[in-house]
Every structure is written in C-alpha cells, then in structure tokens.
Scaffold this motif. Structure first.
Motif, mmCIF file in Angstrom:
data_model
loop_
_atom_site.group_PDB
_atom_site.id
_atom_site.type_symbol
_atom_site.label_atom_id
_atom_site.label_comp_id
_atom_site.label_asym_id
_atom_site.label_seq_id
_atom_site.Cartn_x
_atom_site.Cartn_y
_atom_site.Cartn_z
ATOM 1 N N SER A 109 0.822 -1.216 0.000
ATOM 2 C CA SER A 109 0.000 0.000 0.000
ATOM 3 C C SER A 109 0.852 1.262 0.000
ATOM 4 N N MET A 110 0.320 2.304 -0.641
ATOM 5 C CA MET A 110 1.021 3.573 -0.787
ATOM 6 C C MET A 110 0.680 4.495 0.374
ATOM 7 N N GLY A 111 1.651 4.685 1.270
ATOM 8 C CA GLY A 111 1.513 5.637 2.354
ATOM 9 C C GLY A 111 2.424 6.832 2.121
ATOM 10 N N SER A 112 2.543 7.675 3.120
ATOM 11 C CA SER A 112 3.334 8.902 2.971
ATOM 12 C C SER A 112 4.809 8.619 2.744
ATOM 13 N N VAL A 113 5.340 7.564 3.366
ATOM 14 C CA VAL A 113 6.756 7.244 3.179
ATOM 15 C C VAL A 113 7.010 6.693 1.780
ATOM 16 N N VAL A 114 6.063 5.918 1.231
ATOM 17 C CA VAL A 114 6.204 5.449 -0.152
ATOM 18 C C VAL A 114 6.302 6.649 -1.093
ATOM 19 N N GLY A 115 5.405 7.620 -0.907
ATOM 20 C CA GLY A 115 5.447 8.822 -1.734
ATOM 21 C C GLY A 115 6.741 9.602 -1.562
ATOM 22 N N GLN A 116 7.224 9.691 -0.307
ATOM 23 C CA GLN A 116 8.456 10.433 -0.043
ATOM 24 C C GLN A 116 9.667 9.738 -0.656
#
Length: 280
Positions: A134-141
C-alpha cells in the motif's frame, strides 16, 4: 527394509517418526498446480517451469534480476508513523510492527541504484508483502527523493508497481501521495530524464491512478492484474458483464494503455535496450 518386503508388509514407520519436508523447498504453482523445487523456480526467473506463470516476487528479487550484480539501497532510514492513531481491527502501529517483523522490510517500497549493462539506473520496487504494497506517505516520499536523485544526477528511473492501492490507515495523507508523485514526475520530464513504469501483479487503486501510468514507457508482466476499481464495483456501476480477460495486462495492451508486455526472462535485456534508446 527391502522394497519387496515394503510392498508386501506396507510402510512400517510410525507417524511420530515421519518427517515433514522442509519449508521453502518446494513451490506449487497457483495456476497449473504442478510442483517444482524453489531452485528450479529461481533458475527460471521465478516463473513456473511448467506453465510460465510469473510468481509474485519482492524488491530484492527484482534488484537481483535487473542490476549487473552490484547495487546500493537508498533511503532505508525512512519509516511510517501512525499520525492519526488509526485503529480498525488492530492499531496501525501494530500493523507496522508486524510488517517489519514478518518481512524484514522498512516500507512497502525499496529504492536502489546500480547499473544495467554498465548504464546507470535507479529502481524503486514495491513489495506486496508489506501491508499489501500500500502507498503511504513514506512510499510517496521515497519516490520523491528517488526522482530528485535522478534529476540531480541525470539518471533514468524505473518504478516497479505491485500494490493494492492507497494505505487507508493514513487517510488523506496517503491520497496526497498521488498528486505529490505526479508533480515530482513532471519535474523529471522537464529535465528530459526517462521514467519507465513496470506494472506487475497486482497494480490497483491510487497507484494505478498516479505514478504507475505516467511513464514515458509503460509496460507490464504477462497476465498481471491492473486496474483502479475492482471488477465487481465496475460491473455494478455500468450494469454490464465484463470481458473474461478484463483488467489483465493483455487486455490493457490491446486497448492502448501499455506499450508492451515483457516476459521476466527478457526483462533485463529489454530495460537495457530502453536505456540505450533513451540515452541521456
């Protein structure tokens, strides 16, 4: 015991003395149900030797298949935080701890830099085993930081998507990553640095609706499930039956959403060809 006596009298080994086969030694194909050894599976690029079914693999496996043999992982110190004190069946913090312990990963995406046939490349590969990729804030960062590194050093970027979509436990923080990663990729495009997107099984939800479909070249593995909403939701919305191969990579290729489909055996050479063609 001789075989003739064994056939006559039957196997005499007591149940308590029987030994189970060691875990991780055999693989049973989900499609054809044939059994092969894990050694055979790995030697065949993690594909079923009988039916060519592409087994779901993780980031480390992709790094090993694509890079020349040496690579360096990046941004490994970033970890998700439970900013909302979110609780469903269990607290989000507990889910994160379980994922860390079970997978040995620090997040649902890993970033590494290395070379493919002596050409530099940065790969950001998702891991479905970490909370469904799943895409969370750390994945995006991590994706944003990988893009910045590629832009500053003029290195092409490959993102390998394998995900169930946005991470519901982070609510709007997760959904914001769709806009964030899309905006960062536009910066890469302005600097004319290639971005390749490899979609694997499954690629769904907010990831499909953002960075997974924004590549200069979008390609996929055979028979990968790719879509935004699930087929049941779509069927109920449009009130029509869906094609049998709906949301497969073959269906998307036929309808113009993909540039090509690549067998995992040919993945490294195909990426090498792309790097040569988009020489920066």
């Amino acid at each position: 015991m001789g075989w003739f006596k064994r056939l006559k009298d039957g196997i005499q080994t007591a149940t308590r003395n029987k030994k189970e086969a060691p875990e991780g030694l055999w693989y049973k194909c989900k499609r054809c149900k044939e059994t092969s050894t894990m050694k055979e599976l790995k030697e065949n690029f993690f594909k079923c030797p009988q039916c060519n079914y592409h087994v779901r693999i993780g980031s480390e496996d992709y790094f090993g298949l694509i890079f020349d043999g040496v690579f360096e992982e990046m941004f490994m110190d970033l970890r998700s935080q439970d900013m909302l004190n979110f609780v469903d069946l269990k607290p989000y913090k507990k889910r994160l701890d379980d994922a860390y312990n079970k997978t040995g990963l620090t997040e649902a995406i890993s970033v590494a830099k290395g070379k493919v046939n002596r050409r530099p490349l940065v790969i950001a590969a998702m891991d479905f085993s970490f909370i469904g990729g799943s895409m969370g804030s750390v994945v995006g960062q991590k994706i944003a930081m990988a893009i910045d590194h590629c832009r500053e050093n003029r290195i092409p970027l490959l993102i390998i998507s394998k995900t169930g979509g946005a991470r519901m436990m982070e609510s709007a923080f997760s959904l914001m990553q769709m806009a964030k990663t899309s905006a960062k990729l536009s910066q890469l495009a302005k600097h004319k640095i290639p971005y390749f997107s490899l979609l694997t099984d499954p690629t769904t939800g907010g990831v499909t609706a953002s960075f997974a479909m924004l590549g200069d070249i979008n390609f996929a593995e055979p028979e990968a499930l790719i879509g935004f909403a699930g087929p049941r939701v779509i069927k109920e919305t449009i009130k029509r039956d869906l094609p049998e191969d709906f949301q497969t990579s073959e269906f998307l290729l036929e309808h113009g959403f993909l540039d090509f489909i690549v067998d995992r055996k040919e993945l490294r050479e195909r990426i090498s060809d792309l790097l040569s063609f988009f020489d920066v």
